[in-house]
Write a protein that holds these residues in place. Structure first.
Motif, mmCIF file in Angstrom:
data_model
loop_
_atom_site.group_PDB
_atom_site.id
_atom_site.type_symbol
_atom_site.label_atom_id
_atom_site.label_comp_id
_atom_site.label_asym_id
_atom_site.label_seq_id
_atom_site.Cartn_x
_atom_site.Cartn_y
_atom_site.Cartn_z
ATOM 1 N N VAL A 192 0.817 -1.220 0.000
ATOM 2 C CA VAL A 192 0.000 0.000 0.000
ATOM 3 C C VAL A 192 0.851 1.271 0.000
ATOM 4 O O VAL A 192 0.360 2.366 0.250
ATOM 5 C CB VAL A 192 -0.977 0.020 1.196
ATOM 6 N N GLY A 193 2.155 1.118 -0.282
ATOM 7 C CA GLY A 193 3.024 2.289 -0.424
ATOM 8 C C GLY A 193 3.463 2.904 0.881
ATOM 9 O O GLY A 193 3.793 4.100 0.927
ATOM 10 N N LEU A 194 3.523 2.107 1.959
ATOM 11 C CA LEU A 194 3.926 2.640 3.266
ATOM 12 C C LEU A 194 5.164 1.934 3.809
ATOM 13 O O LEU A 194 5.351 1.823 5.025
ATOM 14 C CB LEU A 194 2.770 2.512 4.268
ATOM 15 N N LYS A 195 6.034 1.488 2.921
ATOM 16 C CA LYS A 195 7.301 0.890 3.359
ATOM 17 C C LYS A 195 8.104 1.935 4.140
ATOM 18 O O LYS A 195 8.236 3.092 3.718
ATOM 19 C CB LYS A 195 8.097 0.420 2.146
ATOM 20 N N GLY A 196 8.609 1.546 5.307
ATOM 21 C CA GLY A 196 9.375 2.463 6.140
ATOM 22 C C GLY A 196 8.559 3.219 7.162
ATOM 23 O O GLY A 196 9.096 3.975 7.971
ATOM 24 N N PHE A 197 7.217 3.013 7.137
ATOM 25 C CA PHE A 197 6.338 3.707 8.085
ATOM 26 C C PHE A 197 6.002 2.828 9.293
ATOM 27 O O PHE A 197 5.188 3.210 10.122
ATOM 28 C CB PHE A 197 5.030 4.113 7.393
ATOM 29 N N ASP A 198 6.612 1.648 9.393
ATOM 30 C CA ASP A 198 6.162 0.655 10.357
ATOM 31 C C ASP A 198 6.263 1.086 11.816
ATOM 32 O O ASP A 198 5.477 0.641 12.651
ATOM 33 C CB ASP A 198 6.921 -0.664 10.159
ATOM 34 N N SER A 199 7.204 1.972 12.158
ATOM 35 C CA SER A 199 7.382 2.352 13.566
ATOM 36 C C SER A 199 6.551 3.569 13.967
ATOM 37 O O SER A 199 6.524 3.941 15.142
ATOM 38 C CB SER A 199 8.854 2.617 13.857
ATOM 39 N N ARG A 200 5.868 4.177 13.036
ATOM 40 C CA ARG A 200 5.090 5.385 13.351
ATOM 41 C C ARG A 200 3.777 5.033 14.049
ATOM 42 O O ARG A 200 3.260 3.926 13.909
ATOM 43 C CB ARG A 200 4.784 6.182 12.081
ATOM 44 N N ILE A 254 -4.661 -1.951 -6.268
ATOM 45 C CA ILE A 254 -4.382 -3.132 -5.436
ATOM 46 C C ILE A 254 -5.365 -4.251 -5.750
ATOM 47 O O ILE A 254 -4.987 -5.421 -5.898
ATOM 48 C CB ILE A 254 -4.444 -2.758 -3.943
ATOM 49 N N GLN A 255 -6.639 -3.897 -5.872
ATOM 50 C CA GLN A 255 -7.669 -4.904 -6.176
ATOM 51 C C GLN A 255 -7.364 -5.614 -7.503
ATOM 52 O O GLN A 255 -7.463 -6.842 -7.601
ATOM 53 C CB GLN A 255 -9.043 -4.234 -6.235
ATOM 54 N N GLN A 256 -6.978 -4.841 -8.523
ATOM 55 C CA GLN A 256 -6.710 -5.431 -9.829
ATOM 56 C C GLN A 256 -5.416 -6.230 -9.831
ATOM 57 O O GLN A 256 -5.340 -7.308 -10.416
ATOM 58 C CB GLN A 256 -6.680 -4.335 -10.893
ATOM 59 N N ASP A 257 -4.388 -5.698 -9.160
ATOM 60 C CA ASP A 257 -3.103 -6.394 -9.128
ATOM 61 C C ASP A 257 -3.206 -7.753 -8.438
ATOM 62 O O ASP A 257 -2.578 -8.726 -8.866
ATOM 63 C CB ASP A 257 -2.052 -5.538 -8.400
ATOM 64 N N LEU A 258 -3.993 -7.820 -7.363
ATOM 65 C CA LEU A 258 -4.104 -9.058 -6.586
ATOM 66 C C LEU A 258 -5.305 -9.913 -6.982
ATOM 67 O O LEU A 258 -5.458 -11.026 -6.488
ATOM 68 C CB LEU A 258 -4.180 -8.734 -5.091
ATOM 69 N N GLY A 259 -6.162 -9.396 -7.851
ATOM 70 C CA GLY A 259 -7.340 -10.162 -8.265
ATOM 71 C C GLY A 259 -8.318 -10.405 -7.138
ATOM 72 O O GLY A 259 -8.924 -11.478 -7.030
ATOM 73 N N LEU A 260 -8.516 -9.399 -6.284
ATOM 74 C CA LEU A 260 -9.363 -9.552 -5.102
ATOM 75 C C LEU A 260 -10.841 -9.429 -5.456
ATOM 76 O O LEU A 260 -11.221 -8.694 -6.377
ATOM 77 C CB LEU A 260 -9.027 -8.463 -4.075
#
Length: 357
Positions: free
Chosen positions: A131-139, A189-195
Motif C-alpha cells: 500500500v506504499g507505506l514501506k518504512g512507516f512501520d514504527s510510526r 491493489i484490487q486489480q493487481d491481486l485479483g481480489l
C-alpha cells in the motif's frame, strides 16, 4: 516480493432472495438477488437508508439475514458468525489502535492466525509495502495523514488474505484530492491481486471510478445492476438517471417508432434514438449536461440564465419553454453571456428515453 506473501483467495458472493428486517415494521433489505464474481470490484451505491450498508454487513456476518441464503464461494455462510466467514472489512473510521505502531496495527489480526512472530512481521511489512507505506512501520497512527491511515487499514485487511474484502464508505473522511488518490490506490491493489471486493459508497463519481459493476439500490431493493458505462448511458428509470451522474429530465413527444429506433420531438427539433420499448406519445428524456450542444445549428430555443466559470469548463443554467436545464461547455475563453438566446441540440450519443415506471 510482497505479492508472494499476500495471495488472492478470491471467491464469488451470492445472495439468493435475501431479506433483512428489523422488527416487524423496518425492512432494510427486501428480497434481493445478487452475484459478485470472483476477482471483481462491485459497488453498492445509493442514498442513505437504501440498504447498501446492511447488505455489506450481512456479507461480513455483522448482521444476519432474516430469510434467504448467502454464499461465499460454494459455502453457505448465512448463519455463520463473522469469525468463520473469511472476509475482512475496511471501516469508514479506519478503527486503528492509537497506542500501537503502524506495524502492530497491521499485524494485529495475524497474531490470532497461528503464524510465527517472524512470519507475522514479514507479512505485515509486505502489506505495508503493497500500500506504499514501506518504512512507516514504527510510526503511530497520529503521525500519519488521513490517506496514510486509510492505507494502514487496507494493509491490515489484506494481510489476512480474505476471500472477500469489504469497504464501508472508505473515503468519506478524506478531502477531495486525497479521495481521488486513495480510490486509485484501492483499485490498483484490487486489480493487481485479483481480489473480490464489495464496496459501499453514496458518491456517484467514486462508484464510476473504481467499479467493475455497480449495484444501484433504492428503498431496500435493487434498482439496476450494470457496468459504470451501461448505467450512465442507459439508466433504467428516472431515479438511476439522476443518481448516476447528473441528468436533465426533459419532456418530449415520440413522433414515430421504426423497429428499435424512435424519432422524438422537442418543439420543432427532431432527434432519432433507441426506442427502449416505448410507443408513440408523450415521454421523458434523460440528457447528461455534457451532451447538450449549446449553439447547435438545429435544436430548440433557450436563454442563458446563469453562467459559472469552474476552471476547466463553463457551467450554464438554461431556460427553455418547458423548464430549466443544466449544461457544461469546454470553451472557457469565449463564454456565452447571461441573457443570450442560444439554440440547444443533442450530441449524437446524447439523450436516453426513460422507460415508464
Amino acid at each position: 516480493m510482497s505479492e508472494t506473501l499476500i495471495a488472492s483467495k478470491a471467491a464469488p458472493v451470492r445472495f439468493e432472495n435475501v431479506t433483512k428486517s428489523f422488527g416487524r415494521d423496518v425492512v432494510a433489505v427486501d428480497n434481493i438477488d445478487l452475484h459478485v464474481e470472483a476477482g471483481k470490484l462491485v459497488t453498492l451505491l445509493g442514498p442513505s437508508g437504501c440498504g447498501k450498508t446492511t447488505t455489506l454487513r450481512m456479507i461480513a456476518g455483522l448482521e444476519m439475514a432474516t430469510s434467504g441464503r448467502i454464499l461465499i464461494g460454494d459455502r453457505d455462510v448465512t448463519t455463520l458468525p463473522a469469525t468463520d466467514r473469511d472476509v475482512s472489512m475496511v471501516f469508514q473510521s479506519y478503527a486503528l489502535f492509537p497506542h500501537m505502531s503502524v506495524l502492530e496495527n497491521v499485524s494485529y489480526g495475524l497474531t490470532f492466525s497461528g503464524f510465527s512472530k517472524a512470519e507475522t512481521k514479514a507479512r505485515a511489512l509486505a502489506g505495508l509495502e503493497l500500500v506504499g507505506l514501506k518504512g512507516f512501520d514504527s510510526r503511530l497512527p497520529s503521525e500519519l495523514s488521513g490517506g496514510q491511515q486509510q492505507r494502514v487499514a487496507v494493509a491490515r485487511a489484506l494481510v489476512l488474505e480474505p476471500q472477500v474484502l469489504l469497504f464501508d464508505e472508505p473515503l468519506s473522511n478524506l478531502d477531495a484530492k486525497l479521495r481521488r488518490q486513495v480510490r486509485e490506490d484501492i483499485r490498483a491493489i484490487q486489480q493487481d491481486l485479483g481480489l473480490t471486493v464489495v464496496y459501499v459508497t453514496h458518491d456517484q463519481e467514486e462508484a464510476l471510478a473504481v467499479s467493475d459493476e455497480i449495484v444501484v439500490m433504492r428503498n431496500a431493493s435493487i434498482a439496476q445492476i450494470g457496468t459504470p458505462r451501461s448505467l450512465y448511458d442507459a439508466p433504467v428509470d428516472r431515479f438511476v438517471a439522476d443518481f448516476i451522474g447528473e441528468a436533465n429530465i426533459l419532456p418530449c413527444e415520440i413522433d414515430s417508432v421504426d423497429g428499435d429506433m424512435a424519432t422524438i420531438a422537442i418543439e420543432n427539433y427532431r432527434h432519432v434514438l433507441p426506442a427502449r420499448g416505448l410507443a408513440p406519445g408523450p415521454a421523458k428524456l434523460a440528457v447528461r449536461p455534457s451532451r447538450l450542444v449549446i449553439g447547435a445549428e438545429n435544436g430548440f430555443k433557450t436563454t442563458i440564465a446563469k453562467a459559472t466559470y469552474v476552471g476547466v469548463r463553463m457551467e450554464y443554467t438554461l431556460e427553455a419553454s418547458f423548464g430549466t436545464m443544466f449544461a457544461v461547455h469546454e470553451d472557457v475563453d469565449a463564454p456565452f453571456q447571461i441573457g443570450a438566446e442560444v439554440t440547444v441540440g443533442f450530441s449524437k450519443k446524447g439523450p436516453v428515453l426513460l422507460p415508464e415506471a
